[in-house]
Design a protein around this motif. Sequence first.
Motif, PDB file in Angstrom:
ATOM      1  N   THR A 349      25.903  77.069  26.463  1.00 37.03           N
ATOM      2  CA  THR A 349      24.495  77.310  26.745  1.00 37.03           C
ATOM      3  C   THR A 349      23.818  75.968  27.009  1.00 37.03           C
ATOM      4  OG1 THR A 349      24.472  79.277  25.359  1.00 37.03           O
ATOM      5  CG2 THR A 349      22.355  78.285  25.867  1.00 37.03           C
ATOM      6  N   THR A 350      22.941  75.951  27.981  1.00 35.44           N
ATOM      7  CA  THR A 350      22.264  74.718  28.376  1.00 35.44           C
ATOM      8  C   THR A 350      20.791  74.830  28.039  1.00 35.44           C
ATOM      9  OG1 THR A 350      23.844  74.392  30.171  1.00 35.44           O
ATOM     10  CG2 THR A 350      21.787  73.189  30.320  1.00 35.44           C
ATOM     11  N   TRP A 351      20.286  73.915  27.205  1.00 38.97           N
ATOM     12  CA  TRP A 351      18.911  73.968  26.711  1.00 38.97           C
ATOM     13  C   TRP A 351      18.065  72.917  27.413  1.00 38.97           C
ATOM     14  CZ3 TRP A 351      19.112  78.164  23.785  1.00 38.97           C
ATOM     15  CH2 TRP A 351      20.290  78.462  23.085  1.00 38.97           C
ATOM     16  N   VAL A 352      16.835  73.280  27.747  1.00 38.77           N
ATOM     17  CA  VAL A 352      15.936  72.349  28.424  1.00 38.77           C
ATOM     18  C   VAL A 352      14.496  72.755  28.117  1.00 38.77           C
ATOM     19  CG1 VAL A 352      15.953  73.706  30.573  1.00 38.77           C
ATOM     20  CG2 VAL A 352      15.358  71.283  30.652  1.00 38.77           C
ATOM     21  N   LEU A 353      13.619  71.753  27.971  1.00 41.21           N
ATOM     22  CA  LEU A 353      12.202  72.005  27.691  1.00 41.21           C
ATOM     23  C   LEU A 353      11.281  71.497  28.799  1.00 41.21           C
ATOM     24  CD1 LEU A 353      12.153  71.135  23.885  1.00 41.21           C
ATOM     25  CD2 LEU A 353      11.691  73.387  24.886  1.00 41.21           C
ATOM     26  N   SER A 354      11.699  70.481  29.534  1.00 38.44           N
ATOM     27  CA  SER A 354      10.878  69.922  30.603  1.00 38.44           C
ATOM     28  C   SER A 354      11.762  69.474  31.754  1.00 38.44           C
ATOM     29  CB  SER A 354      10.062  68.716  30.110  1.00 38.44           C
ATOM     30  OG  SER A 354       8.957  69.111  29.326  1.00 38.44           O
ATOM     31  N   ASN A 355      11.198  69.442  32.955  1.00 34.81           N
ATOM     32  CA  ASN A 355      11.850  68.835  34.111  1.00 34.81           C
ATOM     33  C   ASN A 355      10.786  68.493  35.155  1.00 34.81           C
ATOM     34  OD1 ASN A 355      11.311  71.159  35.727  1.00 34.81           O
ATOM     35  ND2 ASN A 355      13.267  72.092  35.186  1.00 34.81           N
ATOM     36  N   HIS A 356      11.217  68.101  36.329  1.00 33.65           N
ATOM     37  CA  HIS A 356      10.295  67.625  37.367  1.00 33.65           C
ATOM     38  C   HIS A 356       9.516  68.749  38.045  1.00 33.65           C
ATOM     39  CE1 HIS A 356      13.816  68.984  39.503  1.00 33.65           C
ATOM     40  NE2 HIS A 356      13.161  68.934  40.635  1.00 33.65           N
ATOM     41  N   ASP A 357       9.782  69.995  37.701  1.00 37.53           N
ATOM     42  CA  ASP A 357       9.129  71.138  38.345  1.00 37.53           C
ATOM     43  C   ASP A 357       8.114  71.837  37.453  1.00 37.53           C
ATOM     44  OD1 ASP A 357      10.257  71.084  40.906  1.00 37.53           O
ATOM     45  OD2 ASP A 357      12.053  72.158  40.259  1.00 37.53           O
ATOM     46  N   VAL A 358       7.973  71.417  36.195  1.00 34.43           N
ATOM     47  CA  VAL A 358       7.089  72.130  35.273  1.00 34.43           C
ATOM     48  C   VAL A 358       6.177  71.152  34.542  1.00 34.43           C
ATOM     49  CG1 VAL A 358       8.741  74.006  34.908  1.00 34.43           C
ATOM     50  CG2 VAL A 358       8.729  72.070  33.343  1.00 34.43           C
TER      51      VAL A 358
END
Length: 591
Positions: A349-358
């Motif tokens: 499973t890959t977890w993420v909270l922020s990136n360049h699109d949000v």
Amino acid sequence: MDALLDTPTPNATGAPRLHVHPVHPATPDAQWWRTAVVYQVYPRSFADSDGDGVGDLPGITARLGHLVDLGVDAVWLSPFYRSPQVDGGYDVADYRAIDPVFGTLDDFDAMLGRAHSLGLRVIIDLVPNHTSDEHAWFREALAAAPGSPARGRYVFRPGRGATGELPPNNWHSIFGGPAWTRTTDPDGTPGEWYLHLFDTRQPDLDWGNPEVHAEFESVLRFWLDRGVDGFRVDVAHGLVKAEGLPDWDGVTSMVEGSRSDGSGPMFDQEGVHEIYRTWRRVLDTYPGERILVAEAWIDALPRIARYVRDDEMHQAFNFAFLTTPWDANRLRQSVLDSLAASDAVGAPTTWVLSNHDVVRHTARLGLTEAGSLPKGIGAGEEQPDTELGLRRARAATLLMLALPGVSYLYQGEELGLPEHTTMPDEARQDPAWFRTGGAETGRDGCRVPLPWEAGAPAHGFSPSGRSWLPQPASFARHALDAQRGVAGSTYELYRQALGLRRHLALGAGSLDCVDLEGTAPSEAVVLRNGELVVLTAFGPDPVVLPEGCDVLLASGSLATDERGRLLLPPDTTAWVLPAARHLPRARGAQG
């Protein structure tokens, strides 16, 4: 701690006990891509070496030591290819060349070599759904006749209506407006229409064309031969469109996915899976466990899991977790559902909270509707509570980094960077802002160049003081040099958490869901990874920590009640272990 877990009755001090429900088995001896922490670099905004106000590859090379000190395992670079930069480089004109604003191929090779010498793997962006309108193929297509092989590489269609004056179907661009643009023939008369699910200058490729398949296999090999460790595949669910391009009345957004039944005829079609099986076979011929990462905005987790079956991609971003509101029950369920879907196909499973699109999660979590996903935040819109947002963001990060699998960090979140919510409209560059006539503020607020040195020109981003997007004054207190070595700073929290995550092998760990006696499920998320118990309090009251535990790290200050019990305040996460386990307490752990 095991005694606490096995005993349902309160102890003498009244401290609560834990009841455990297994969720996910450990994966010892896992490949690197099953457990890694990956740091996303948005090259335009990371570090500028030449003073033109735009980040570049030599700037990245010079700052790689920061990533090593932070404790990540790999770096993912957003596009640096030759491009007119209409959409921040996601409009690619040449997949084998570096845009001069970022440097040269020699600069890329130097960056890659330096990263590998430091023990960092490098993942690069691949944009296969569309090209730039300045790509040689599209220029050739515009000059060619309808039905020609050159036009067959893209999605050209005649219009509807008596004279072809209407678009071929009713699809809308992700960036606003119609998804079709009409061409003009050499004699000046209106011609065919071409599809662009994004900006009009990003024409969609036709993946029914064998030439397109062959070209991208060649592009993969070009970068694999140079030594890259993998590819993050942009719009991975969008390459194949439904036969006949039928009308569709639904709406799809980046990250959130479809807001109606299904993903629509332009997304998540069965044919994409054979493309990735072919690519996987290419990668498997190279040494070193090269990987594919899917960016797929699909609501249903079991559908996303199909992209990471054992003969397709290695990872897929878990946007369901990113978009979950700040709510204990919903976050807990998101974790459980995510692990169930990926475990069913044997994938991490890959977890993420922020990136360049949000909007950055420091801002999203400070809104009245905590965890909502606005299309950017402008000066005339609700302004986040920055203190509350940062407190929740730190808590959310500690929760995420305790989970088994892969974690992705977006540049600057280790500094607690806020969203730039008061950027002047005249400074904006996101095509979504222009195509929606300002109805969508867009993504510029999360793409502002990083602050490295408080008081330096452009906060240390550029030696000239230039910055392609304006930096808010608040960035000074978030600069790296203002936080390094400061107990309780967000940078030190990230660094300590990543060190403990590696020491405890949390990425390869098991996960249990835990009930905490005396605490309602709506008040806390309590999970156990191996021996580590992670508790996140959501309020309104503090949560009493179990007796006989040692707090290794906490996202904020803890308190003690009149009975001597440790209290976890609302919007705070703690990592705890049995007191008998002699790990060093992290510096500033409760600061």
